[in-house]
Design an enzyme around this catalytic site. Sequence first.
Site, PDB file in Angstrom:
ATOM      1  N   HIS A  44      12.303  79.038  35.634  1.00 34.21           N
ATOM      2  CA  HIS A  44      11.398  80.158  35.836  1.00 34.21           C
ATOM      3  C   HIS A  44      12.162  81.462  36.049  1.00 34.21           C
ATOM      4  CE1 HIS A  44       8.002  82.615  36.299  1.00 34.21           C
ATOM      5  NE2 HIS A  44       8.659  83.157  37.295  1.00 34.21           N
ATOM      6  N   TYR A  46      12.561  85.948  34.253  1.00 27.97           N
ATOM      7  CA  TYR A  46      12.674  87.300  34.819  1.00 27.97           C
ATOM      8  C   TYR A  46      14.057  87.898  34.575  1.00 27.97           C
ATOM      9  CZ  TYR A  46       8.204  86.256  36.909  1.00 27.97           C
ATOM     10  OH  TYR A  46       6.891  85.923  37.085  1.00 27.97           O
ATOM     11  N   HIS A  57       1.625  82.202  24.967  1.00 33.44           N
ATOM     12  CA  HIS A  57       2.011  82.944  26.179  1.00 33.44           C
ATOM     13  C   HIS A  57       3.444  83.449  26.095  1.00 33.44           C
ATOM     14  CE1 HIS A  57       2.987  83.824  30.355  1.00 33.44           C
ATOM     15  NE2 HIS A  57       3.893  82.871  30.347  1.00 33.44           N
ATOM     16  N   PHE A  58       4.369  82.565  25.737  1.00 29.56           N
ATOM     17  CA  PHE A  58       5.746  83.065  25.845  1.00 29.56           C
ATOM     18  C   PHE A  58       6.186  83.887  24.639  1.00 29.56           C
ATOM     19  CE2 PHE A  58       6.979  78.527  24.734  1.00 29.56           C
ATOM     20  CZ  PHE A  58       7.667  78.796  23.563  1.00 29.56           C
ATOM     21  N   HIS A  59       5.398  83.860  23.563  1.00 29.97           N
ATOM     22  CA  HIS A  59       5.730  84.810  22.497  1.00 29.97           C
ATOM     23  C   HIS A  59       5.240  86.220  22.838  1.00 29.97           C
ATOM     24  CE1 HIS A  59       6.989  81.326  20.170  1.00 29.97           C
ATOM     25  NE2 HIS A  59       7.678  82.189  19.443  1.00 29.97           N
ATOM     26  N   ARG A 116       1.918  71.541  21.500  1.00 30.22           N
ATOM     27  CA  ARG A 116       3.121  72.294  21.132  1.00 30.22           C
ATOM     28  C   ARG A 116       4.212  71.299  20.753  1.00 30.22           C
ATOM     29  NH1 ARG A 116       6.069  74.288  26.784  1.00 30.22           N
ATOM     30  NH2 ARG A 116       7.673  74.964  25.320  1.00 30.22           N
ATOM     31  N   ARG A 117       5.319  71.808  20.244  1.00 30.89           N
ATOM     32  CA  ARG A 117       6.513  71.008  19.994  1.00 30.89           C
ATOM     33  C   ARG A 117       6.264  69.759  19.169  1.00 30.89           C
ATOM     34  NH1 ARG A 117       9.874  71.389  25.722  1.00 30.89           N
ATOM     35  NH2 ARG A 117      11.017  73.219  25.062  1.00 30.89           N
TER      36      ARG A 117
END
Length: 580
Positions: free
Chosen positions: A231, A235, A382-384, A445-446
């Site tokens: 996580h 950041y 989300h992470f794109h 996913r994946r």
Amino acid sequence: MAMRNAYVDQFPDEARVIRSILWSSFLALTIGGTLGLIQGLHRTNVLRFINPPDYYTVLTAHGVLLVLTFTIFFLVGIFTWAVTTSLDRGVEDIRFTWGWYAMMMLGTLLVGISILGGVVEQIPMNADVLYTFYSPFQAHPAFYVGLVLFVVGSWLAGLDWFRTWWAWKKENPDERIPLPTFMALTTMLFWYLSSIGVAISILAFLLPWSLGIIDSVNPLLTRTLFWFFGHPVVYFWLMPAYMLWYVMLPKLAGGKLFSDPLARVVFVLFLILSTPVGIHHQYLDPGIAEGFKFIAMTNTMFLLLPSLLTAFTVVASMEHGARQRGGEGYLSWLKALPWRDPAFTGMALAGLMFAAGGFSGMINAGLNINYLVHNSWWVVGHFHLTVGTAVALTFMAASYWFMPQLTGKEIWNRSLGLVQVVLWFIGMTLMSNAMHRAGLFGMPRRTAEPQYQGFNFEPAVGTVAEIDAQVALGAALLTLSVYLFITNMVLTTIGGSSSDAIPDNTYAGTLSGPEDSPAIIDNLKLWTSIAVVLVIIAYSLPLASIIDAGGLFGPGIDPWKPGVVADPSLVLESLRGVMP
Ligand code: HAS
Ligand code: CU
């Protein structure tokens, strides 16, 4: 003629290292982006030319090259700029700077070659472990060694900035830490704290296991150590983008940063709160008590605060800039912003998309709602938006400002730059929106084969075919955008001659400066101690119970009993695979 005062004029040696670092980053972006297109087309059944098993090799390379290599190289380069510019002094010893960069490169090569082994027969290695390298997936030892070198290299980069700051502090004992340096140092502090988790996971467990020194590992333990780092690493990518939004965006908008103290508070909050939340990636892991998950969720919700403060401060600073340029009204000031500048527009669009990505993050973070979206395409959407846009688009956009600073040359084609950032925005809107929707009806996913036999996905709105088409089209636009970017960067560097019209190397001033905040804000030792205490509170009991239930090295395995620890000849045996 006025003297030009670009970064390359002030710090020619540092500019040379940063240029090399950025090129490593851009190369990773180009390869990683291309692999993304291959996957996007394969999964959506638009164009298939790789064997399904190779999908996982491609996916591993895509993830590692983009979220580790591209982002982290870029950020160590940009933090070196930030520290030297804001302290107005070069690094202590440029050989040290080249040293950590070389170490990170070596690590990247080892990691890259071991992944490549998955598709190239001549390379007797394999690392199809995806970028989260969870056990029981096992990679060749070279993969883990490469990761260690890369991470240790980044630690030394941080040491480089601390050394520069210590030297500056000796000469300026009573001054406040300049904001960009403050941001780089607080970011490094939580990076040190959190990467201990992945270091332990690799050095104590995964590497010895891959070398055959130990027979097994405790998957839940290595996963938990991974997310202890996994996580905060998000950041680590985001903070340099935030730094650019705080110190560059207001300047490009023609104004000043609304509040320096608020920016410091934000970075302190990230230092304190980034680590004790990793378990929000493990809500569905059996073996961790619900109570610990609840604590992680609570900490995560507190962690929204610094981003919401950022949204406020950055937008307020942009508004200030727009009003300086004659903007008026409640919203029509938006029209007065410099939308023709690719650096500005790219960063502003990145921020806008991050508002959506942050929103899907809040949904992920809900302990119960997470059950709906976990391991689905939603998470990929989300992470794109977050790392793939807030971070990646900001980095690309900022390059339109930095490359001239680092080379003394004008951008080859600024209008193309504008097209490039807008294309990213459009491509990502299509792709991420479709992915989020697909996740809601359970599209996993994946996987190379998302359609299961005898099972039809039923979207609440639209069709699977339409969603797939949006993903494929989005992926194609994004890849095109990467190519336009890289073409512009290459032609800027090799073409053109040195220009006198490069703006000075400066960053935004502030409406409210550091003197408006108490000096305790700059007490890095205090905030680091609090961060350590919170980590101990959040992690000691979960780790103890995971080890208690599953053993340090897997269930029922006691490494201290003879016979279980493999004999050294096994180590040599497996090393033979690494050595030519
Ligand atoms: Fe996340 C999964 C929760 C932020 C990256 N996240 C992931 C994964 C990645 C990732 C890579 O709780 C997948 C990992 C894997 O492979 O399994 N995430 C959050 C939360 C936030 C968040 C609560 N994530 C990020 C950032 C990332 C990132 C940042 C990369 C850089 N995420 C999760 C959770 C999961 C997760 C669960 C696990 C899901 C699962 O089940 O597997 C928050 O930090 C978000 C806060 C953000 C906001 C937005 C503020 C808005 C701003 C915009 C300002 C506007 C501007 C421009 C500047 C509240 C700051 C205005 C423009 C004008 C024109 C006016
Ligand atoms: Cu997270």
